[in-house]
Each structure stands twice: as structure tokens, then as C-alpha cells.
Design a protein around this motif. Structure first.
Motif, PDB file in Angstrom:
ATOM      1  N   VAL A 191      -4.763  10.528  12.119  1.00 38.23           N
ATOM      2  CA  VAL A 191      -4.699   9.168  12.672  1.00 38.23           C
ATOM      3  C   VAL A 191      -5.372   8.222  11.677  1.00 38.23           C
ATOM      4  CG1 VAL A 191      -5.585   7.667  14.530  1.00 38.23           C
ATOM      5  CG2 VAL A 191      -4.648   9.918  15.082  1.00 38.23           C
ATOM      6  N   HIS A 192      -4.868   6.992  11.569  1.00 43.01           N
ATOM      7  CA  HIS A 192      -5.549   5.986  10.748  1.00 43.01           C
ATOM      8  C   HIS A 192      -6.105   4.916  11.685  1.00 43.01           C
ATOM      9  CE1 HIS A 192      -6.611   3.302   7.563  1.00 43.01           C
ATOM     10  NE2 HIS A 192      -5.985   3.978   6.627  1.00 43.01           N
ATOM     11  N   ALA A 193      -7.370   4.589  11.515  1.00 44.16           N
ATOM     12  CA  ALA A 193      -8.003   3.546  12.329  1.00 44.16           C
ATOM     13  C   ALA A 193      -7.483   2.175  11.898  1.00 44.16           C
ATOM     14  CB  ALA A 193      -9.521   3.612  12.167  1.00 44.16           C
ATOM     15  N   LEU A 244     -10.812   6.153   8.129  1.00 46.31           N
ATOM     16  CA  LEU A 244     -11.434   4.840   8.311  1.00 46.31           C
ATOM     17  C   LEU A 244     -11.752   4.214   6.961  1.00 46.31           C
ATOM     18  CD1 LEU A 244     -12.945   2.797  10.309  1.00 46.31           C
ATOM     19  CD2 LEU A 244     -15.010   4.119   9.749  1.00 46.31           C
ATOM     20  N   HIS A 245     -11.406   2.929   6.789  1.00 44.71           N
ATOM     21  CA  HIS A 245     -11.873   2.185   5.616  1.00 44.71           C
ATOM     22  C   HIS A 245     -13.348   1.881   5.863  1.00 44.71           C
ATOM     23  CE1 HIS A 245      -7.516   0.636   4.812  1.00 44.71           C
ATOM     24  NE2 HIS A 245      -7.631   1.943   4.722  1.00 44.71           N
ATOM     25  N   PRO A 246     -14.235   2.324   4.955  1.00 45.96           N
ATOM     26  CA  PRO A 246     -15.665   2.204   5.242  1.00 45.96           C
ATOM     27  C   PRO A 246     -16.109   0.784   5.601  1.00 45.96           C
ATOM     28  CG  PRO A 246     -15.334   3.593   3.314  1.00 45.96           C
ATOM     29  CD  PRO A 246     -13.989   3.060   3.688  1.00 45.96           C
ATOM     30  N   LEU A 269     -13.931   8.957   5.848  1.00 44.46           N
ATOM     31  CA  LEU A 269     -14.105   7.731   5.069  1.00 44.46           C
ATOM     32  C   LEU A 269     -13.125   7.750   3.908  1.00 44.46           C
ATOM     33  CD1 LEU A 269     -18.010   7.883   4.920  1.00 44.46           C
ATOM     34  CD2 LEU A 269     -16.619   6.462   6.463  1.00 44.46           C
ATOM     35  N   GLU A 270     -12.321   6.702   3.806  1.00 40.59           N
ATOM     36  CA  GLU A 270     -11.330   6.656   2.741  1.00 40.59           C
ATOM     37  C   GLU A 270     -11.960   6.126   1.461  1.00 40.59           C
ATOM     38  OE1 GLU A 270      -7.591   4.907   3.850  1.00 40.59           O
ATOM     39  OE2 GLU A 270      -6.806   5.045   1.804  1.00 40.59           O
ATOM     40  N   THR A 271     -11.619   6.760   0.343  1.00 43.27           N
ATOM     41  CA  THR A 271     -12.080   6.254  -0.959  1.00 43.27           C
ATOM     42  C   THR A 271     -11.277   4.985  -1.263  1.00 43.27           C
ATOM     43  OG1 THR A 271     -10.441   7.541  -2.220  1.00 43.27           O
ATOM     44  CG2 THR A 271     -12.572   8.585  -1.801  1.00 43.27           C
ATOM     45  N   VAL A 330      -5.803  13.757   2.092  1.00 37.92           N
ATOM     46  CA  VAL A 330      -5.490  13.067   0.843  1.00 37.92           C
ATOM     47  C   VAL A 330      -4.367  12.071   1.119  1.00 37.92           C
ATOM     48  CG1 VAL A 330      -4.408  13.341  -1.434  1.00 37.92           C
ATOM     49  CG2 VAL A 330      -6.236  14.909  -0.737  1.00 37.92           C
ATOM     50  N   HIS A 331      -4.515  10.845   0.614  1.00 36.27           N
ATOM     51  CA  HIS A 331      -3.404   9.897   0.597  1.00 36.27           C
ATOM     52  C   HIS A 331      -2.795   9.969  -0.793  1.00 36.27           C
ATOM     53  CE1 HIS A 331      -5.063   7.193   4.075  1.00 36.27           C
ATOM     54  NE2 HIS A 331      -4.509   8.323   4.498  1.00 36.27           N
ATOM     55  N   LEU A 332      -1.543  10.397  -0.837  1.00 36.76           N
ATOM     56  CA  LEU A 332      -0.881  10.643  -2.114  1.00 36.76           C
ATOM     57  C   LEU A 332       0.027   9.468  -2.467  1.00 36.76           C
ATOM     58  CD1 LEU A 332      -0.799  13.247  -3.995  1.00 36.76           C
ATOM     59  CD2 LEU A 332       1.494  13.556  -3.073  1.00 36.76           C
ATOM     60  N   LEU A 386       1.789  10.533   2.172  1.00 44.02           N
ATOM     61  CA  LEU A 386       2.317   9.445   1.344  1.00 44.02           C
ATOM     62  C   LEU A 386       2.255   8.115   2.101  1.00 44.02           C
ATOM     63  CD1 LEU A 386       3.660  12.095   0.135  1.00 44.02           C
ATOM     64  CD2 LEU A 386       5.519  10.615  -0.598  1.00 44.02           C
ATOM     65  N   GLU A 387       1.802   7.092   1.389  1.00 39.34           N
ATOM     66  CA  GLU A 387       1.802   5.723   1.936  1.00 39.34           C
ATOM     67  C   GLU A 387       2.468   4.810   0.917  1.00 39.34           C
ATOM     68  OE1 GLU A 387      -2.589   5.646   1.826  1.00 39.34           O
ATOM     69  OE2 GLU A 387      -2.463   5.130   3.946  1.00 39.34           O
ATOM     70  N   THR A 388       3.570   5.273   0.387  1.00 35.96           N
ATOM     71  CA  THR A 388       4.256   4.552  -0.683  1.00 35.96           C
ATOM     72  C   THR A 388       5.147   3.461  -0.082  1.00 35.96           C
ATOM     73  OG1 THR A 388       5.883   6.320  -0.599  1.00 35.96           O
ATOM     74  CG2 THR A 388       4.215   6.472  -2.307  1.00 35.96           C
TER      75      THR A 388
HETATM   76 FE    FE Z   1      -6.134   3.418   4.409  1.00 40.55          FE
END
Ligand code: FE
Ligand code: FE
Ligand code: ZN
Length: 290
Positions: free
Chosen positions: A73-75, A113-115, A149-151, A217-219, A262-264
Motif C-alpha cells: 500500500v502507498h500512503a 510513506l514519504h518521510p 520509509l521511501e528513499t 523496491v520502486h523500480l 514499477l511507477e513508470t
Molecule cells: Fe512514493
């Protein structure tokens, strides 16, 4: 099931089929996992869980041998735990707590989560705020969900742009079993990391944060050169990271049990995920996508 490469994409969740539609879409791209928002990415307004067709979606996942535990899930972006504004800080905690509960209701274990953005209040202030916010949310919940936490690329005042910043946050989280990391290859590249040597990068992450914290991982390829702090995703093989490097991420042994998402960008108003996943699994770049 265990020997399948865990790869998928961001898939939408929308009325009227909600989660069932999300699962159908992921399966149509031949994905073995996927990522979704439990509502609009931009806000915290949420359709009640009993309308989400969770049972129907889970049944279809099961029939297709996809483990819900690998689904991410993405917040929503509206959450900013680093905000110096009391109102934003409080609503962020509230929305995050609600999303964690929703994540659990779907049977998922990871929420990305985006920090946060310090918006001028400084990195130290922002990081302290993130820690305070996460602890207050997690200490008050009894959950197995892991907040990843997303980089980040380091665009504007984004925090979480280095392993050092991620580690500073994780170090002071009380409930360590509820915290993890999601590496985004585009963001890592844009924030200055060399993503082409995967093992070297994972070693550095292991030393500074701990590889066991890596959960997703987001590729993505990147439209920008390393270190430009832009955060603009590109299709697999069409950016500055390149197909060969992204393929290395897909087949790396250390990432075997980790969902790769993938989030392309869409091509000609269509999701490119089926073709992109196919070329990553076939070990051959397809230069005809765009
Ligand atoms: Fe994100
Ligand atoms: Fe991402
Ligand atoms: Zn991004």
C-alpha cells in the motif's frame, strides 16, 4: 510460488469494483505483486472498507497464487510528518494511523510513506518531527503493518534523501518491528547514488541502515542525471539509469523476496506495465514501447 520473481506496478483502485478491479488489473499485466493507494493519492478521504470488495479481491489473488503479504500500500502524499505546522502534523498522524488500519484490513503488511518535507524549518527539526510523529502513531497502535520509509530524490525540502537520514529516523523508532524502507531507484539516482552496482549499494545500505529493513523496491528509470534531485520517473530502459541496471535489480538474489514495483509513466495514455514487466523478465530490452 516462492520461486516467482516478485514484480508488479502501481495499480489504481476505483469505483465501482475497488479492490477487485485493482486485482483484475494487476493480473491482466501478469504481475506477481502490485501496489495501490486505498483511495485518492492526494488526500485522506476514504471510502469505507466494507465497500472495497476486499473479499472478492482476495479470492481472485488466491486463485492466481499471489500472496497478499507481498502486496504494497502507498500512503497518500498529503501526509507530512516533518511539517512545522501543528495542524498539518496532527492531521498527518491521524491520516497515517487510519491508513495503517486500512492496510491491515486488506491483509497487506507494507505501507510506503514519504518521510516528509521540512518546508524551511531545517533538516534536524524535520527529522525530529518525523520520529516524534511515527512514534506517536506506532506506539498507539497494535499492528503488524510495517511503515516503509521511501528513499527520496531530495527535491525541495524532502527528507529521507540519504541512507544517513533514513538511519537517523529508524534509530529512534521505539517499535522497530513496525518500521522498514522502500528503495526507489529513480529517487536514489536523483539524490546522488550510483544504482548501477546493486550489490555495492545494498552493502552500503546494510552498513548504514541494515538490509533487513528493506521491504520494497520502486523500480523506475529516471529522466534526469544522477544527483540532480528532480524526481521525474521514466519508462524502463528509456532513461539515464537504463535497462541493464534495472534488470540487475530484478534478478538480484538479495532482492528475491522483496516486491519490486514499477511507477513508470503511462505511454499514449495507457499503462505500459505489462510490456515493461515482460521485457524485464525476458531479459531483453524492447525499444518499440515509445
Ligand atoms: Fe512514493
Ligand atoms: Fe516511489
Ligand atoms: Zn518519485
Amino acid at each position: 510460488m516462492e520461486d516467482k520473481i516478485l514484480i508488479g506496478s502501481h495499480v489504481s483502485l476505483k469505483s465501482p469494483k475497488y479492490f477487485l478491479g485493482t486485482v483484475e488489473e494487476a493480473i491482466s499485466y501478469q504481475e506477481t505483486t502490485f501496489m495501490f493507494y486505498t483511495g485518492a493519492p492526494q488526500n485522506g478521504i476514504r471510502v469505507p472498507l466494507d465497500k472495497m470488495k476486499i473479499e472478492e479481491g482476495l479470492k481472485l489473488l488466491n486463485e492466481n497464487n499471489i500472496d497478499i503479504k507481498n502486496v504494497v500500500v502507498h500512503a497518500p502524499y498529503i501526509i507530512n510528518l516533518a511539517s512545522p505546522k501543528e495542524e498539518t502534523f496532527n492531521s498527518s498522524k491521524e491520516i497515517l494511523a487510519n491508513e495503517i488500519k486500512r492496510t491491515e484490513a486488506f491483509g497487506c503488511q507494507f505501507i510506503v510513506l514519504h518521510p516528509g518535507l521540512h518546508v524551511g524549518s531545517g533538516e534536524e527539526f524535520g527529522i525530529n518531527r518525523i520520529i516524534e510523529g511515527l512514534n506517536s502513531v506506532l506506539d498507539n497502535l497494535d499492528t503488524k503493518v510495517i511503515v516503509c520509509l521511501e528513499t527520496m530524490a531530495g527535491k525541495g525540502s524532502e527528507l529521507g534523501k540519504s541512507f544517513e537520514e533514513i538511519s537517523k529516523i529508524i534509530d529512534r523508532i521505539t517499535k522497530k518491528s513496525n518500521i522498514g524502507v522502500c528503495m526507489d531507484t529513480c529517487h536514489l539516482n536523483d539524490s546522488g547514488y550510483d544504482v548501477s552496482d546493486v550489490d555495492n549499494l545494498l552493502n552500503e545500505f546494510d552498513k548504514k541502515v541494515g538490509l533487513h529493513y528493506l521491504k520494497a523496491v520502486h523500480l523506475n528509470d529516471s529522466k534526469n542525471l544522477r544527483g540532480q534531485r528532480k524526481d521525474r520517473h521514466e519508462n524502463i530502459g528509456y532513461g539515464t539509469i537504463g535497462y541493464d541496471t534495472l534488470h540487475k535489480w530484478v534478478v538480484n538474489e538479495k532482492l528475491k523476496s522483496i516486491p519490486k514495483i514499477l511507477e513508470t509513466p503511462w505511454i499514449d495514455d495507457k499503462p505500459p506495465y505489462k510490456e515493461e514487466i515482460k521485457m524485464l523478465l525476458n531479459n531483453k530490452f524492447d525499444n518499440s514501447l515509445k
